[in-house]
Scaffold this motif. Structure first.
Motif, PDB file in Angstrom:
ATOM      1  N   CYS A  49      18.187  20.394   8.450  1.00  0.00           N
ATOM      2  CA  CYS A  49      19.037  21.111   9.412  1.00  0.00           C
ATOM      3  C   CYS A  49      19.106  22.595   9.068  1.00  0.00           C
ATOM      4  O   CYS A  49      19.029  23.457   9.961  1.00  0.00           O
ATOM      5  CB  CYS A  49      20.444  20.510   9.419  1.00  0.00           C
ATOM      6  N   ASP A  52      15.740  24.155   9.924  1.00  0.00           N
ATOM      7  CA  ASP A  52      15.568  24.212  11.381  1.00  0.00           C
ATOM      8  C   ASP A  52      16.446  25.304  11.993  1.00  0.00           C
ATOM      9  O   ASP A  52      16.055  25.962  12.963  1.00  0.00           O
ATOM     10  CB  ASP A  52      15.906  22.861  12.011  1.00  0.00           C
ATOM     11  N   ALA A  53      17.644  25.473  11.429  1.00  0.00           N
ATOM     12  CA  ALA A  53      18.519  26.532  11.923  1.00  0.00           C
ATOM     13  C   ALA A  53      17.877  27.895  11.689  1.00  0.00           C
ATOM     14  O   ALA A  53      17.993  28.803  12.520  1.00  0.00           O
ATOM     15  CB  ALA A  53      19.875  26.452  11.231  1.00  0.00           C
ATOM     16  N   MET A  56      15.411  28.403  14.415  1.00  0.00           N
ATOM     17  CA  MET A  56      16.086  28.804  15.660  1.00  0.00           C
ATOM     18  C   MET A  56      16.493  30.276  15.595  1.00  0.00           C
ATOM     19  O   MET A  56      16.426  30.991  16.596  1.00  0.00           O
ATOM     20  CB  MET A  56      17.304  27.906  15.901  1.00  0.00           C
ATOM     21  N   PRO A  98      13.462  21.656  16.295  1.00  0.00           N
ATOM     22  CA  PRO A  98      14.637  21.732  15.404  1.00  0.00           C
ATOM     23  C   PRO A  98      15.642  20.622  15.699  1.00  0.00           C
ATOM     24  O   PRO A  98      15.995  20.388  16.851  1.00  0.00           O
ATOM     25  CB  PRO A  98      15.221  23.116  15.718  1.00  0.00           C
ATOM     26  N   SER A 101      18.620  21.254  17.957  1.00  0.00           N
ATOM     27  CA  SER A 101      18.360  21.412  19.383  1.00  0.00           C
ATOM     28  C   SER A 101      18.450  20.084  20.125  1.00  0.00           C
ATOM     29  O   SER A 101      18.640  20.062  21.346  1.00  0.00           O
ATOM     30  CB  SER A 101      16.984  22.053  19.613  1.00  0.00           C
ATOM     31  N   GLY A 129      21.110  29.593  15.628  1.00  0.00           N
ATOM     32  CA  GLY A 129      21.053  28.775  14.416  1.00  0.00           C
ATOM     33  C   GLY A 129      22.192  29.058  13.456  1.00  0.00           C
ATOM     34  O   GLY A 129      22.131  28.674  12.284  1.00  0.00           O
ATOM     35  N   TRP A 132      25.672  24.327  14.284  1.00  0.00           N
ATOM     36  CA  TRP A 132      25.211  23.242  15.143  1.00  0.00           C
ATOM     37  C   TRP A 132      26.335  22.241  15.304  1.00  0.00           C
ATOM     38  O   TRP A 132      27.322  22.271  14.591  1.00  0.00           O
ATOM     39  CB  TRP A 132      23.924  22.595  14.635  1.00  0.00           C
TER      40      TRP A 132
END
Length: 394
Positions: A49, A52-53, A56, A98, A101, A129, A132
């Motif tokens: 996470c 992935d953030a 983003m 991500p 998302s 990002g 979340w």
């Protein structure tokens, strides 16, 4: 993205796809700005996470993932088709979709429609990002039967006081906020007494217990609310109107999530076939490869139709249950194929690739349950689409 060209890319999703593809492609001479995310696997959901953030944030800095979202909520305009293009191009470039998302695609449009002020405040942070969200619907006593939810929110002046519990909250272990369905009416009011509300994770009285699935990853969480005060302006839609908000939300859960699964699945199938290319494939598995490919392409065609309807402003009704059933079939079929093709290595192999397939296989077992079981979806189709006669009570 060059600001002067943003309007042209928003006006033409094909031009957006071409420009994004060029932006994501590994450069030949310059340093690869996406090298830290390309083909990288993370051992924990928390690490994934966070990474992935970061992806983003990189996309947001160039404006690429702002396309497809309304300007009032920090976007650049465009529609759901642009967002579908983004996920396709990420996979084509060897980047993962991500994790944040997946939830954003369900909750973001709902905030924009029913709580514009909240969308203007929160959506830009999610796209960048910086945070979340977790979707808090299921409960221990109700499962996915939303009409049976018991987590209560009682009005007290300019706030609601929330008490109760949520279970199976996706990304709940690390989410900054939870968007929850809570009961504001009586239990007997069933679906008419529900409301949707945004609850900050750091609010006094919120506690989170991560739930590890069979792979060992904390994909889910159990959330407890102990007299949590939430400002009344965090309501999404009208009080007691949560059922209608949830039904609107389902359109996106039945459209973009299947699209994301198909895009990622086709990429994973290419990886799998590449792994076994040149080796002897057991009898029958060549046919199985074709069947899985057909399931993924069917899912893609089906969800494309649903996305086009959303882009045209047409409501998506109960027939979208087909998308949910097709998603589960494609996910389980792909990972069963990996188990069969990789053989003993699938069970005992110690490479990163084998671990990844095992973890994904475990998660795919939930595909027929999460977000509404396959049995419920077939009942929806029988009752509301095919209008088959009710079964006689025994």
């Amino acid at each position: 993205m060059i600001p002067e060209t943003a309007a042209d890319l928003v006006a033409d999703h094909r031009a957006y796809a071409a420009a994004l593809r060029a932006h994501l492609a590994p450069p030949r001479q310059e340093a690869d700005r996406f090298a830290g995310w390309r083909g990288v696997r993370h051992r924990t959901t928390e690490e994934q996470c966070a990474a992935d953030a970061g992806l983003m944030g990189e996309l947001h800095a160039g404006g690429w993932n702002r396309v497809g979202w309304p300007a009032e909520a920090g976007g650049l305009g465009g529609d759901v088709r642009h967002r579908a293009v983004l996920y396709d191009e990420l996979i084509a470039a060897g980047l993962a979709i991500p994790l944040p998302s997946l939830v954003l695609e369900v909750l973001g449009p709902t905030l924009a429609r029913f709580a514009p002020a909240l969308a203007a405040e929160l959506l830009p942070r999610a796209l960048a990002g910086l945070e979340w969200w977790g979707q808090g619907f299921s409960e221990p006593e109700a499962g996915s039967d939303l009409a049976g939810l018991r987590c209560r929110a009682s009005r007290d002046g300019d706030a609601y006081v929330v008490s109760g519990q949520k279970l199976w909250t996706s990304l709940g272990a690390t989410a900054s906020r939870f968007i929850c369905l809570v009961r504001t009416g009586t239990v007997e009011s069933r679906h008419r007494g529900l409301s949707m509300i945004v609850i900050d994770r750091d609010s006094p009285g919120v506690s989170v217990r991560p739930v590890a699935i069979a792979s060992g990853r904390n994909e889910l969480a159990e959330i407890f609310f102990d007299d949590v005060r939430v400002s009344a302006d965090r309501l999404v839609g009208p009080e007691d109107g949560g059922w209608g908000v949830a039904m609107y939300l389902m359109q996106f859960e039945r459209s973009m999530y299947p699209w994301q699964v198909a895009a990622a699945g086709l990429g994973r199938l290419r990886d799998l076939v590449g792994t076994v290319r040149g080796s002897e494939v057991p009898d029958g598995l060549t046919t199985r490869i074709g069947e899985v490919y057909a399931d993924l392409v069917t899912l893609r065609a089906r969800s494309a139709q649903t996305i086009r309807r959303l882009a045209a402003g047409e409501p998506v009704g109960p027939e979208a249950a087909v998308d949910k059933i097709a998603t589960a079939r494609a996910e389980t079929g792909l990972h069963d194929l990996a188990r069969e093709l990789l053989g003993t290595d699938f069970v005992l192999g110690g490479s990163v690739r084998h671990e990844e397939w095992r973890e994904e296989w475990w998660y795919s077992r939930s595909a027929t349950i999460l977000g509404g079981s396959a049995e419920v979806q077939r009942t929806v189709l029988a009752d509301h689409v095919l209008r088959l006669p009710k079964e006689m009570a025994s």
